[in-house]
Each structure stands twice: as structure tokens, then as C-alpha cells.
Scaffold this active site. Sequence first.
Site, PDB file in Angstrom:
ATOM      1  N   CYS A 205       0.805  -1.222   0.000  1.00 15.93           N
ATOM      2  CA  CYS A 205       0.000   0.000   0.000  1.00 15.93           C
ATOM      3  C   CYS A 205       0.840   1.275   0.000  1.00 15.93           C
ATOM      4  O   CYS A 205       0.288   2.380  -0.015  1.00 15.93           O
ATOM      5  CB  CYS A 205      -0.933  -0.012   1.199  1.00 15.93           C
ATOM      6  SG  CYS A 205      -1.904  -1.538   1.282  1.00 15.93           S
TER       7      CYS A 205
ATOM      8  N   HIS B 228      -2.849   7.730   6.236  1.00 14.26           N
ATOM      9  CA  HIS B 228      -3.077   6.431   5.599  1.00 14.26           C
ATOM     10  C   HIS B 228      -4.472   5.959   5.973  1.00 14.26           C
ATOM     11  O   HIS B 228      -5.171   5.389   5.135  1.00 14.26           O
ATOM     12  CB  HIS B 228      -2.010   5.431   6.051  1.00 14.26           C
ATOM     13  CG  HIS B 228      -2.025   4.144   5.302  1.00 14.26           C
ATOM     14  ND1 HIS B 228      -1.908   4.076   3.933  1.00 14.26           N
ATOM     15  CD2 HIS B 228      -2.164   2.865   5.733  1.00 14.26           C
ATOM     16  CE1 HIS B 228      -1.976   2.810   3.549  1.00 14.26           C
ATOM     17  NE2 HIS B 228      -2.128   2.056   4.619  1.00 14.26           N
TER      18      HIS B 228
ATOM     19  N   GLU C  15      -0.950   5.176  13.635  1.00 11.81           N
ATOM     20  CA  GLU C  15      -0.674   6.396  12.865  1.00 11.81           C
ATOM     21  C   GLU C  15      -0.948   7.647  13.689  1.00 11.81           C
ATOM     22  O   GLU C  15      -0.177   8.618  13.627  1.00 11.81           O
ATOM     23  CB  GLU C  15      -1.505   6.424  11.586  1.00 11.81           C
ATOM     24  CG  GLU C  15      -1.180   7.622  10.709  1.00 11.81           C
ATOM     25  CD  GLU C  15      -1.824   7.578   9.339  1.00 11.81           C
ATOM     26  OE1 GLU C  15      -1.462   8.414   8.478  1.00 11.81           O
ATOM     27  OE2 GLU C  15      -2.698   6.705   9.120  1.00 11.81           O
TER      28      GLU C  15
ATOM     29  N   LYS D   4      -9.666   7.582   2.339  1.00  9.99           N
ATOM     30  CA  LYS D   4     -10.199   6.216   2.257  1.00  9.99           C
ATOM     31  C   LYS D   4     -11.612   6.107   2.822  1.00  9.99           C
ATOM     32  O   LYS D   4     -12.316   5.141   2.539  1.00  9.99           O
ATOM     33  CB  LYS D   4      -9.271   5.235   2.976  1.00  9.99           C
ATOM     34  CG  LYS D   4      -7.927   5.012   2.299  1.00  9.99           C
ATOM     35  CD  LYS D   4      -7.097   3.998   3.055  1.00  9.99           C
ATOM     36  CE  LYS D   4      -5.733   3.783   2.425  1.00  9.99           C
ATOM     37  NZ  LYS D   4      -4.808   4.923   2.636  1.00  9.99           N
TER      38      LYS D   4
ATOM     39  N   HIS E  94      -9.842   1.589   0.090  1.00  6.52           N
ATOM     40  CA  HIS E  94      -8.384   1.423   0.065  1.00  6.52           C
ATOM     41  C   HIS E  94      -7.960   0.941  -1.315  1.00  6.52           C
ATOM     42  O   HIS E  94      -8.216  -0.198  -1.689  1.00  6.52           O
ATOM     43  CB  HIS E  94      -7.985   0.423   1.143  1.00  6.52           C
ATOM     44  CG  HIS E  94      -6.518   0.419   1.451  1.00  6.52           C
ATOM     45  ND1 HIS E  94      -5.581   0.995   0.624  1.00  6.52           N
ATOM     46  CD2 HIS E  94      -5.816  -0.123   2.500  1.00  6.52           C
ATOM     47  CE1 HIS E  94      -4.385   0.832   1.150  1.00  6.52           C
ATOM     48  NE2 HIS E  94      -4.505   0.165   2.288  1.00  6.52           N
TER      49      HIS E  94
ATOM     50  N   PHE F  61       1.706  -3.392   3.989  1.00 11.51           N
ATOM     51  CA  PHE F  61       2.078  -4.707   4.513  1.00 11.51           C
ATOM     52  C   PHE F  61       3.564  -4.939   4.254  1.00 11.51           C
ATOM     53  O   PHE F  61       4.080  -4.642   3.183  1.00 11.51           O
ATOM     54  CB  PHE F  61       1.277  -5.803   3.814  1.00 11.51           C
ATOM     55  CG  PHE F  61      -0.136  -5.972   4.300  1.00 11.51           C
ATOM     56  CD1 PHE F  61      -0.679  -5.146   5.264  1.00 11.51           C
ATOM     57  CD2 PHE F  61      -0.935  -6.974   3.777  1.00 11.51           C
ATOM     58  CE1 PHE F  61      -1.982  -5.300   5.713  1.00 11.51           C
ATOM     59  CE2 PHE F  61      -2.253  -7.152   4.208  1.00 11.51           C
ATOM     60  CZ  PHE F  61      -2.772  -6.309   5.173  1.00 11.51           C
TER      61      PHE F  61
END
Length: 413
Positions: free
Chosen positions: A163, A303, A314, A335, A340, A399
Site C-alpha cells: 500500500c 493512511h 498512525e 479512504k 483502500h 504490509f
Amino acid sequence: MEKRVVITGLGVLSPVGNTIDAYWDALTAGKSGIGPVTRFDVTDFNAKIAGEVKDFDVTAYVDKKAARRMDLSEQYAIAASDQAIKDSKLDLEALDLDRCGVVIGSGIGGISTFEDTHTKLLKSGPSRVSPFFIPMMIIDMCPGLVSIQYGFRGPNFATVSACASSSHAITDAYHIIKRGEADVMITGGTEATLVPSSLAGFCAAKALSTRNDDPTAASRPFDVDRDGFVMGEGAGMIVMESLEHAQARGAKIYAEFTGAGMTGDAHHMTAPHPEGHGAKRAIELALKHANLKPEQIDYVNTHGTSTGLGDIAETKAIKATLGDHAYKIPINSTKSMIGHLLGAAGAMEFIACLKSIETQKVHPTINLENPDPECDLDYVAEGARDTKVSHILSNSFGFGGHNVSLIASKFEG
């Protein structure tokens, strides 16, 4: 001498609109693009919702024969790149094409092609596999096809970091121009992963929201009732140029790219460090690179995936780097409306930041009704806000522990 780098063109395909204006209008209106999956039967899937691109006509960008030899991710890349080039008003005839390049990120690439071909192989044997299977599947063909489309013969490659893929791509493109190796770069991300295998995989990982009865409310970053992210698809591309090249042709400048930080968590395959250590270091490096103090950041695009661990980590990272200033500025999650977009997420969110600089407005985080006590910043839950935006920070985490923070600034000459 190192070059200054500016952004002069934007292009998007998204779950809320297939032009930059439609995209930005939807975001500022707080419109969700999440709905039931229509591409295939989701009866047996736990998650039955996604952010699909709607009403996409690839023949507006390439002919039907060429399109049949492209994965959907490649079609999206070409479409968004075409928009960005037209928006930048680049004169292709006047460019030194040896000094124009392409860097595009994608987390998964041609998975629809892979899945379709594998099914055909099992059913009908190897003789039925298309000779275009490999080029349609591999991620690097996204920048490859864009370069072929426009004759760009400069640096050309793909970035893959889950991502964070498109944020890495943007950072690489920036450094290429900054070093003087190119004058113009097309960069961003593309993703088209709404197929049974990828949806099943994320379901098995328990990463997705199962709020199937209320799709538009499913992506709810920083809300205590969040239950996972929602898959999305699309592409976001920008035109980057050296400042001198842009000024020489009288280009409109959206913003100047001023800093980037890249780190690794070295912690877990899918979970962020619980204290956000890698994210914190990425933000710190971006600030140092941009030569900015924390209190100079006017707005943070997170994010913000709507996952339990991610949103908290975050938030901790932002507070650890910006201190008390973190409570004084708008912070949001794109998002919440588009889902996403995996490898394309960073580019889509960076483009939202560029529009914020242009319009001096930030879009809301929708569905934030009951804030998690550990997520206690100003996430613009009430609707779009007019505010001073001179320096933006955009975060992307993937990830594998990949962290990228980007900083862009209002161009001051």
C-alpha cells in the site's frame, strides 16, 4: 546543482469519479463511492462491498484491439496518465523524450489476468493460454505501456511495496528529476484487484469490513466501531517537472514537491508497529528533507485505513512528530470515501492534498461518529473545511512494514 521539482498535471480514475474535477467535487461533498460488488458473485464472501470504478470507457484512451491486450490495471494507468498529461498541457512535439520518464506503483498488478488465465489453463490446457498473458500480468508493464503511448524514453520502472507502492513511485520520480536525470516524469499508482481471489484473501486475513448492509458507512477511519478496510480500485497519476522546465513553458504549477521520508518497521508482515515507530521516523525524515519544522505543516492526509491497529499507530506517530501542533491542524482520511486502493492509495491521497493546496480547502473524513479515544485529533468529521494550506503531509504504510511520508508545498516562486 540539485533541481527543484513541481507538479503540473493531475489525472484520476476513482470510485467517486473518473476525472480530477469529479473526484475533488465528490471528496469535498463527502460522497462515498462504496457499494455492493457487481463484478462477480459474492454470495459466499464475508465482505460483499467495494469501491468500484464506474462507467469507465477504455476506448476513450486506446483502441479496442490494444485494450484487449491489457490488464485492467494497465488500462487504468494509461487513462489516468493521459488525463494528467492533458491537464499539464505538455506539448509532446516539443519535449526531449529522452529526458521524460515513467515510474508507476502497483501493489498487486495484473491479478485479474492471472486469475482468468489460471482458470483457462485448468479447464482447457496450456494451448489456450494467451501469448499476452505475461505482459498483461506483470506490474512493470503499467509504466512500460505508458512510456510506449507517449514515447517517453527516460527512466522507466515500477515500484512494488504493497500500500506504499505509489508513494515510493512518486518519491523515486522526484529524486530522478532532482538529480538532473530527467526533465519530466509521469508517476503515481494503479490498482485493479477486485477479483474473487484477492477479495477472498483479504477476507481470510480478516482485514475487511463486513458492514455489507450499509456500504457507504463501512469505511470509518478513527471511529471506535470500525471493523476493517474496504477494497477500492482506480489510478492516480501526476506530471512532475523540474521547476526550470515548467517555467520555461509557462506551465500551471499545483505545488512544489519538497520532502519525502522512507522507512521500514521490521516488525510484522501485516501489522504496524503498535507505537508507530516506523511511521514516526518516516515523518521525521520527510520534515528534515523538506527543511520544515513540525509546526509548519498545515494539514495531514493519513493512511487512515479504518483498521483497529493502523489508525491508532498512525495517530501516535503524528502526535509523536508534530507534538501539540498535531491537535491544531486538520487531519483526514480519503479512504473513508473511496476505500483502500492498495498500491494506488498513496497517489490518490497525494492528489487530494495537491487539490487542497490549490483550493485552500480540505475534505472531510466521513462516518466518524464515535471517535476512538486513542484517536483524538481533528479528523474534519463535520464536513469540508476552508483553511490555510501551504505545507501538506501525506502518509502511506504497507504490509511488510513499508512507510512513506510525502510533503508538498504551495509554490512561492
